[in-house]
Design an enzyme around this catalytic site. Structure first.
Site, PDB file in Angstrom:
ATOM      1  N   TYR A 156     -61.740 -19.194 -36.030  1.00  0.00           N
ATOM      2  CA  TYR A 156     -60.597 -20.102 -36.236  1.00  0.00           C
ATOM      3  C   TYR A 156     -60.465 -21.053 -35.045  1.00  0.00           C
ATOM      4  O   TYR A 156     -60.249 -22.254 -35.229  1.00  0.00           O
ATOM      5  CB  TYR A 156     -59.329 -19.276 -36.450  1.00  0.00           C
ATOM      6  CG  TYR A 156     -58.138 -20.051 -36.969  1.00  0.00           C
ATOM      7  CD1 TYR A 156     -58.157 -20.642 -38.234  1.00  0.00           C
ATOM      8  CD2 TYR A 156     -56.973 -20.182 -36.212  1.00  0.00           C
ATOM      9  CE1 TYR A 156     -57.055 -21.343 -38.717  1.00  0.00           C
ATOM     10  CE2 TYR A 156     -55.872 -20.873 -36.690  1.00  0.00           C
ATOM     11  CZ  TYR A 156     -55.917 -21.447 -37.946  1.00  0.00           C
ATOM     12  OH  TYR A 156     -54.816 -22.136 -38.422  1.00  0.00           O
ATOM     13  N   THR A 193     -45.087 -19.520 -42.857  1.00  0.00           N
ATOM     14  CA  THR A 193     -45.755 -19.649 -44.159  1.00  0.00           C
ATOM     15  C   THR A 193     -46.542 -18.344 -44.377  1.00  0.00           C
ATOM     16  O   THR A 193     -46.713 -17.556 -43.430  1.00  0.00           O
ATOM     17  CB  THR A 193     -46.771 -20.822 -44.194  1.00  0.00           C
ATOM     18  OG1 THR A 193     -47.932 -20.426 -43.457  1.00  0.00           O
ATOM     19  CG2 THR A 193     -46.196 -22.110 -43.627  1.00  0.00           C
ATOM     20  N   PRO A 194     -47.079 -18.142 -45.584  1.00  0.00           N
ATOM     21  CA  PRO A 194     -47.806 -16.878 -45.843  1.00  0.00           C
ATOM     22  C   PRO A 194     -49.014 -16.652 -44.934  1.00  0.00           C
ATOM     23  O   PRO A 194     -49.446 -15.506 -44.768  1.00  0.00           O
ATOM     24  CB  PRO A 194     -48.254 -17.035 -47.302  1.00  0.00           C
ATOM     25  CG  PRO A 194     -47.230 -17.959 -47.908  1.00  0.00           C
ATOM     26  CD  PRO A 194     -46.872 -18.925 -46.818  1.00  0.00           C
ATOM     27  N   GLN A 257     -48.398 -24.009 -21.172  1.00  0.00           N
ATOM     28  CA  GLN A 257     -48.349 -22.890 -20.218  1.00  0.00           C
ATOM     29  C   GLN A 257     -49.694 -22.680 -19.535  1.00  0.00           C
ATOM     30  O   GLN A 257     -50.727 -22.902 -20.114  1.00  0.00           O
ATOM     31  CB  GLN A 257     -47.948 -21.611 -20.947  1.00  0.00           C
ATOM     32  CG  GLN A 257     -46.583 -21.729 -21.618  1.00  0.00           C
ATOM     33  CD  GLN A 257     -46.228 -20.499 -22.425  1.00  0.00           C
ATOM     34  OE1 GLN A 257     -45.380 -19.726 -22.021  1.00  0.00           O
ATOM     35  NE2 GLN A 257     -46.889 -20.332 -23.531  1.00  0.00           N
TER      36      GLN A 257
HETATM   37  N1  LIG Z   1     -48.694 -21.482 -40.698  1.00  0.00           N
HETATM   38  C1  LIG Z   1     -49.181 -21.525 -39.470  1.00  0.00           C
HETATM   39  O1  LIG Z   1     -48.789 -20.749 -38.584  1.00  0.00           O
HETATM   40  C2  LIG Z   1     -50.231 -22.553 -39.115  1.00  0.00           C
HETATM   41  C3  LIG Z   1     -50.413 -22.876 -37.755  1.00  0.00           C
HETATM   42  C4  LIG Z   1     -51.384 -23.794 -37.402  1.00  0.00           C
HETATM   43  C5  LIG Z   1     -52.154 -24.401 -38.374  1.00  0.00           C
HETATM   44  N2  LIG Z   1     -51.975 -24.069 -39.683  1.00  0.00           N
HETATM   45  C6  LIG Z   1     -52.822 -24.730 -40.679  1.00  0.00           C
HETATM   46  O2  LIG Z   1     -52.029 -25.333 -41.659  1.00  0.00           O
HETATM   47  C7  LIG Z   1     -52.753 -25.428 -42.883  1.00  0.00           C
HETATM   48  C8  LIG Z   1     -51.900 -24.898 -44.015  1.00  0.00           C
HETATM   49  O3  LIG Z   1     -51.636 -23.532 -43.789  1.00  0.00           O
HETATM   50  P1  LIG Z   1     -50.366 -22.754 -44.347  1.00  0.00           P
HETATM   51  O4  LIG Z   1     -49.682 -22.177 -43.186  1.00  0.00           O
HETATM   52  O5  LIG Z   1     -49.599 -23.590 -45.287  1.00  0.00           O
HETATM   53  O6  LIG Z   1     -51.129 -21.560 -45.099  1.00  0.00           O
HETATM   54  P2  LIG Z   1     -51.004 -20.991 -46.571  1.00  0.00           P
HETATM   55  O7  LIG Z   1     -51.947 -19.860 -46.629  1.00  0.00           O
HETATM   56  O8  LIG Z   1     -49.576 -20.766 -46.913  1.00  0.00           O
HETATM   57  O9  LIG Z   1     -51.526 -22.203 -47.489  1.00  0.00           O
HETATM   58  C9  LIG Z   1     -52.860 -22.604 -47.488  1.00  0.00           C
HETATM   59  C10 LIG Z   1     -53.170 -23.233 -48.829  1.00  0.00           C
HETATM   60  O10 LIG Z   1     -54.550 -23.622 -48.814  1.00  0.00           O
HETATM   61  C11 LIG Z   1     -55.105 -23.252 -50.057  1.00  0.00           C
HETATM   62  N3  LIG Z   1     -56.548 -23.076 -49.949  1.00  0.00           N
HETATM   63  C12 LIG Z   1     -57.221 -22.072 -49.335  1.00  0.00           C
HETATM   64  N4  LIG Z   1     -58.543 -22.219 -49.528  1.00  0.00           N
HETATM   65  C13 LIG Z   1     -58.702 -23.347 -50.285  1.00  0.00           C
HETATM   66  C14 LIG Z   1     -59.819 -24.020 -50.816  1.00  0.00           C
HETATM   67  N5  LIG Z   1     -61.064 -23.568 -50.631  1.00  0.00           N
HETATM   68  N6  LIG Z   1     -59.602 -25.148 -51.528  1.00  0.00           N
HETATM   69  C15 LIG Z   1     -58.346 -25.611 -51.718  1.00  0.00           C
HETATM   70  N7  LIG Z   1     -57.252 -25.011 -51.263  1.00  0.00           N
HETATM   71  C16 LIG Z   1     -57.432 -23.886 -50.549  1.00  0.00           C
HETATM   72  C17 LIG Z   1     -54.393 -21.977 -50.456  1.00  0.00           C
HETATM   73  O11 LIG Z   1     -54.507 -21.716 -51.851  1.00  0.00           O
HETATM   74  C18 LIG Z   1     -52.981 -22.253 -50.007  1.00  0.00           C
HETATM   75  O12 LIG Z   1     -52.205 -22.862 -51.019  1.00  0.00           O
HETATM   76  C19 LIG Z   1     -54.070 -24.643 -42.651  1.00  0.00           C
HETATM   77  O13 LIG Z   1     -55.105 -25.563 -42.360  1.00  0.00           O
HETATM   78  C20 LIG Z   1     -53.743 -23.792 -41.444  1.00  0.00           C
HETATM   79  O14 LIG Z   1     -54.887 -23.443 -40.707  1.00  0.00           O
HETATM   80  C21 LIG Z   1     -51.027 -23.168 -40.081  1.00  0.00           C
END
Ligand SMILES: NC(=O)c1ccc[n+]([C@@H]2O[C@H](COP(=O)([O-])OP(=O)(O)OC[C@H]3O[C@@H](n4cnc5c(N)ncnc54)[C@H](O)[C@@H]3O)[C@@H](O)[C@H]2O)c1
Length: 257
Positions: A156, A193-194, A257
């Site tokens: 990641y 988020t999930p 930090q």
């Molecule tokens: N939530 C956090 O803490 C956080 C922090 C930093 C970055 N992010 C980034 O934010 C973005 C969104 O994450 P989130 O928190 O909403 O997660 P999430 O798991 O709630 O949502 C991710 C979505 O991506 C979809 N997905 C997964 N694989 C896929 C594919 N091959 N094709 C199309 N869709 C696909 C899933 O079905 C889901 O709807 C991601 O790139 C994640 O790395 C999240």
């Protein structure tokens, strides 16, 4: 007038979490949105909820970002439905857990396939649409994990760092080519988020698991999806018309930090 009135936004991973929030916030400020996800029922639900409040603002497409043919059909369908595409939000992504000794090459490849290679394929295919709808904006959702490392986040960390640097290279290319297409990256800390459920579970679950994450953040709370959505809204709008190749840390201070 809405802040993004007239914008036509294509958002990947919009079935839930951050992508669904971005779609809602952009539609609220006047954009048309194409919500795509491998979870097509979820994408359709997000679009239906938006259309209930803003009739005709949203459409949904089945779209696995690792598949070139899905990109081609979703981009074509979205451009037809919205009359073009002027904002691309590369949001779909997966987390990952493993260190250099424990991680499998399969997990490494899968993380890169979904989080990195998809942005190469999708952005390359989207550029002709964005060129036809300038000024345009590409918004890549990276993470604080692209800027600071953790021993258990090998794939990641590497994937999100790649997204950060790819965003700058795309931005510089577009500027040099004379396109009014900006490209920036957004770096959220733990956001409600999930995707963070496994991290909370590893920390003991529930309030205890959440407290372990919160302790790392100077502002002492998790990010809410809207905290990140405001950055996306700004980057999608013409308010950010001279901003490109930049990184936006939505992190409660953690990377300082
Ligand atoms: N939530 C956090 O803490 C956080 C922090 C930093 C970055 N992010 C980034 O934010 C973005 C969104 O994450 P989130 O928190 O909403 O997660 P999430 O798991 O709630 O949502 C991710 C979505 O991506 C979809 N997905 C997964 N694989 C896929 C594919 N091959 N094709 C199309 N869709 C696909 C899933 O079905 C889901 O709807 C991601 O790139 C994640 O790395 C999240």
């Amino acid at each position: 007038m809405g802040r993004v009135a007239g914008k036509k936004a294509f958002i990947t991973g919009g079935a839930q979490g951050l992508g669904a929030c971005f779609a809602r916030m952009l539609a609220q400020e006047g954009a048309q949105v194409a919500v795509t996800d491998v979870n097509v029922a979820g994408a359709e639900k997000t679009a239906a909820e938006i259309n209930a409040r803003h009739p005709g603002a949203a459409c949904a497409f089945a779209h696995d970002v690792t598949k070139k043919a899905d990109w081609e059909s979703a981009l074509e369908g979205a451009a037809k439905a919205m009359g073009g595409i002027s904002v691309l939000v590369n949001n779909a992504g997966v987390g990952g857990w493993g260190n250099i000794e424990s991680d499998s090459f399969e997990n490494w490849r899968r993380t890169f396939d979904i989080d990195v290679d998809s942005i190469f394929t999708g952005t390359q295919l989207a550029i002709p649409y964005l060129k036809a709808s300038q000024p345009a904006s590409i918004i890549n959702i990276s993470s604080v994990a692209g800027l600071i490392a953790h021993g258990q986040m090998l794939a990641y960390n590497a994937a999100k760092a790649a997204v950060w640097m790819m965003s700058k290279s795309i931005a510089l290319h577009c500027a040099a080519a004379g396109y009014d297409i900006r490209c920036n990256s957004v770096h959220p800390v733990f956001t409600r988020t999930p995707i963070i459920d496994p991290l909370i579970a590893m920390g003991g679950g529930g309030a205890e698991g959440e407290a372990k994450l919160v302790r790392q953040i100077p502002m002492k709370r998790l990010a809410e999806p809207e905290d990140v959505g405001y950055a996306v809204l700004y980057l999608a709008s013409d308010e950010s018309r001279f901003v490109t190749a930049a990184e936006f840390k939505i992190d409660g201070g953690i990377t300082a930090q």
